[in-house]
Design a protein around this motif. Structure first.
Motif, short mmCIF file in Angstrom:
data_model
loop_
_atom_site.label_atom_id
_atom_site.label_comp_id
_atom_site.label_asym_id
_atom_site.label_seq_id
_atom_site.Cartn_x
_atom_site.Cartn_y
_atom_site.Cartn_z
N PHE A 150 11.81 6.74 -6.65
CA PHE A 150 12.24 5.49 -7.28
C PHE A 150 11.29 5.07 -8.40
CE2 PHE A 150 13.39 5.65 -2.78
CZ PHE A 150 14.73 5.94 -2.96
N ASN A 151 10.70 6.05 -9.06
CA ASN A 151 9.92 5.80 -10.27
C ASN A 151 8.67 4.98 -10.01
OD1 ASN A 151 9.54 6.09 -13.07
ND2 ASN A 151 10.43 4.06 -13.47
N CYS A 152 8.06 5.19 -8.84
CA CYS A 152 6.80 4.50 -8.53
C CYS A 152 5.74 5.51 -8.12
CB CYS A 152 6.99 3.49 -7.40
SG CYS A 152 7.99 2.07 -7.82
N HIS A 153 4.52 5.26 -8.56
CA HIS A 153 3.38 6.10 -8.17
C HIS A 153 2.60 5.35 -7.09
CE1 HIS A 153 -0.02 8.81 -8.38
NE2 HIS A 153 -0.80 7.75 -8.40
N THR A 154 2.34 6.01 -5.97
CA THR A 154 1.73 5.34 -4.82
C THR A 154 0.32 5.86 -4.52
OG1 THR A 154 3.91 5.02 -3.83
CG2 THR A 154 2.01 4.82 -2.36
N GLN A 155 -0.62 4.93 -4.41
CA GLN A 155 -1.95 5.24 -3.91
C GLN A 155 -2.02 4.83 -2.45
OE1 GLN A 155 -4.58 2.81 -6.41
NE2 GLN A 155 -5.64 4.70 -6.92
N VAL A 156 -2.61 5.67 -1.63
CA VAL A 156 -2.88 5.31 -0.24
C VAL A 156 -4.39 5.07 -0.15
CG1 VAL A 156 -2.64 5.98 2.17
CG2 VAL A 156 -1.00 6.83 0.47
N VAL A 157 -4.75 3.81 0.09
CA VAL A 157 -6.15 3.40 -0.04
C VAL A 157 -6.77 3.15 1.32
CG1 VAL A 157 -7.73 1.79 -1.16
CG2 VAL A 157 -5.53 2.31 -2.23
N ARG A 158 -7.84 3.84 1.62
CA ARG A 158 -8.59 3.57 2.85
C ARG A 158 -9.79 2.72 2.46
NH1 ARG A 158 -6.14 5.78 7.06
NH2 ARG A 158 -4.64 7.41 6.52
N ARG A 159 -9.53 1.44 2.32
CA ARG A 159 -10.47 0.50 1.75
C ARG A 159 -11.80 0.46 2.48
NH1 ARG A 159 -10.90 -2.70 -3.01
NH2 ARG A 159 -12.74 -3.91 -2.57
N HIS A 160 -11.75 0.48 3.81
CA HIS A 160 -12.98 0.38 4.58
C HIS A 160 -13.59 1.74 4.88
CE1 HIS A 160 -12.37 -3.93 5.58
NE2 HIS A 160 -13.64 -3.89 5.87
N SER A 161 -13.23 2.75 4.10
CA SER A 161 -13.58 4.13 4.48
C SER A 161 -15.05 4.39 4.78
CB SER A 161 -13.07 5.10 3.42
OG SER A 161 -13.54 4.74 2.15
N PRO A 162 -16.03 3.73 4.13
CA PRO A 162 -17.41 4.07 4.49
C PRO A 162 -17.78 3.62 5.89
CG PRO A 162 -17.29 2.91 2.39
CD PRO A 162 -15.98 2.76 3.05
N LEU A 163 -16.96 2.79 6.48
CA LEU A 163 -17.36 2.14 7.72
C LEU A 163 -16.59 2.74 8.90
CD1 LEU A 163 -19.10 -0.24 8.72
CD2 LEU A 163 -17.04 -1.64 8.54
N ASP A 164 -17.31 3.43 9.75
CA ASP A 164 -16.70 3.99 10.94
C ASP A 164 -16.48 2.87 11.95
OD1 ASP A 164 -15.83 5.68 12.89
OD2 ASP A 164 -17.80 6.50 13.36
N PRO A 165 -15.31 2.61 12.51
CA PRO A 165 -14.08 3.40 12.43
C PRO A 165 -13.04 2.79 11.49
CG PRO A 165 -13.87 1.85 14.21
CD PRO A 165 -15.16 1.50 13.47
N CYS A 166 -13.44 1.95 10.56
CA CYS A 166 -12.46 1.14 9.83
C CYS A 166 -11.65 1.96 8.83
CB CYS A 166 -13.15 -0.03 9.15
SG CYS A 166 -13.92 -1.13 10.35
N TYR A 167 -12.06 3.20 8.59
CA TYR A 167 -11.27 4.06 7.70
C TYR A 167 -9.88 4.33 8.26
CZ TYR A 167 -12.84 7.53 11.06
OH TYR A 167 -13.10 8.20 12.22
N VAL A 168 -9.65 4.03 9.51
CA VAL A 168 -8.33 4.35 10.08
C VAL A 168 -7.23 3.50 9.45
CG1 VAL A 168 -9.31 5.06 12.28
CG2 VAL A 168 -8.46 2.74 12.01
#
Ligand SMILES: [Zn+2]
Length: 248
Positions: free
Chosen positions: A220-238
């Motif tokens: 549908f003409n959209c580009h999607t980023q999947v962002v793991r915002r808390h990624s440096p912090l275990d376990p918040c990257y989930v």
């Protein structure tokens, strides 16, 4: 792997600095509530991406972004009855709040200012919104292609749909339906799973999303980023948050 019971941080919604405690939440993304506004991690991750998109580097939390006036000229559409974004945006003139009541006319605006909209067949005009927000909504729709298509239609070119959906780590490769419609009757492919909807009623989960959500939305003409915002912090990257931009 041991999980930390807490971490020091700043809230991307209200700006409170303090200790974010794991708590008894069912999942990581529903936990680590803000000591100020109580927003869970998933809402704070989503807020951070809204700030990144619209603050032009001049705010780090949503409350400041709103009070700065930088959202005053934006058209924002959110499908929610309540939550931190409703609270933050309700006073903005360009904010359209919607919820779906199947027994009411589509497009009708209630006494509370909430407009009745079905995400799979919106009555909103094309190319009209800078930002669309859904928080744990897209998994409750059967016809996800119509919904993503409709959201893409109402976004302005360059506009974004910033959304959350429940997601596992590792993120599965493929999106899988939990329910099939056979002659209009729901048949469960996986055991029935419900979440609590905005009005407090149980709401069936139709899909377990996977990484191919990027490909589905690209139709549908959209580009999607999947962002793991808390990624440096275990376990918040989930927790992952999704940013789909309508290609100009
Ligand atoms: Zn907060």
């Amino acid at each position: 792997m041991t999980q930390p019971a807490s971490y020091p941080g700043i809230c991307n919604i209200c700006g409170t600095k303090g200790e974010f405690i794991r708590g008894e939440g069912r999942s990581v993304r529903e936990s680590f509530a803000c000591p100020g506004c109580r927003a869970a991690l998933r809402y704070r991750d989503q807020a951070a991406l809204i700030v990144d998109e619209f603050a032009r580097g001049r705010a780090i939390f949503l409350r400041n972004l709103v009070s700065s006036g930088m959202l005053n000229e934006l058209a924002i559409f959110e499908a929610a009855l309540r939550g931190p974004f409703v609270n933050a945006f309700k006073g903005l003139k360009g904010y359209v709040q919607t919820y779906f009541w199947p027994d009411r006319p589509l497009g009708e605006i209630g006494a509370d200012g909430v407009r009745n909209e079905d995400l799979t067949r919106l009555t909103l005009p094309a190319n009209s919104f800078d930002l669309v927000i859904t928080s744990d909504v897209m998994e409750h729709l059967y016809d996800i292609r119509s919904a993503f298509s409709e959201i893409a239609r109402v976004l302005k070119p360059g506009g974004v749909h910033i959304f959350s959906i429940p997601n596992d780590w590792p993120f599965p490769e493929r999106t899988e339906p939990r329910v099939a419609l056979v002659d209009g009757v729901e048949e469960h492919i996986k055991p029935a799973r419900h979440h609590v909807s905005g009005d407090g009623t149980p709401c069936l989960v139709y899909y377990d999303y996977g990484a191919d959500i990027v490909d589905i939305i690209a139709e549908f003409n959209c580009h999607t980023q999947v962002v793991r915002r808390h990624s440096p912090l275990d376990p918040c990257y989930v927790n992952a948050t999704f940013v789909s931009r309508k290609i100009r």
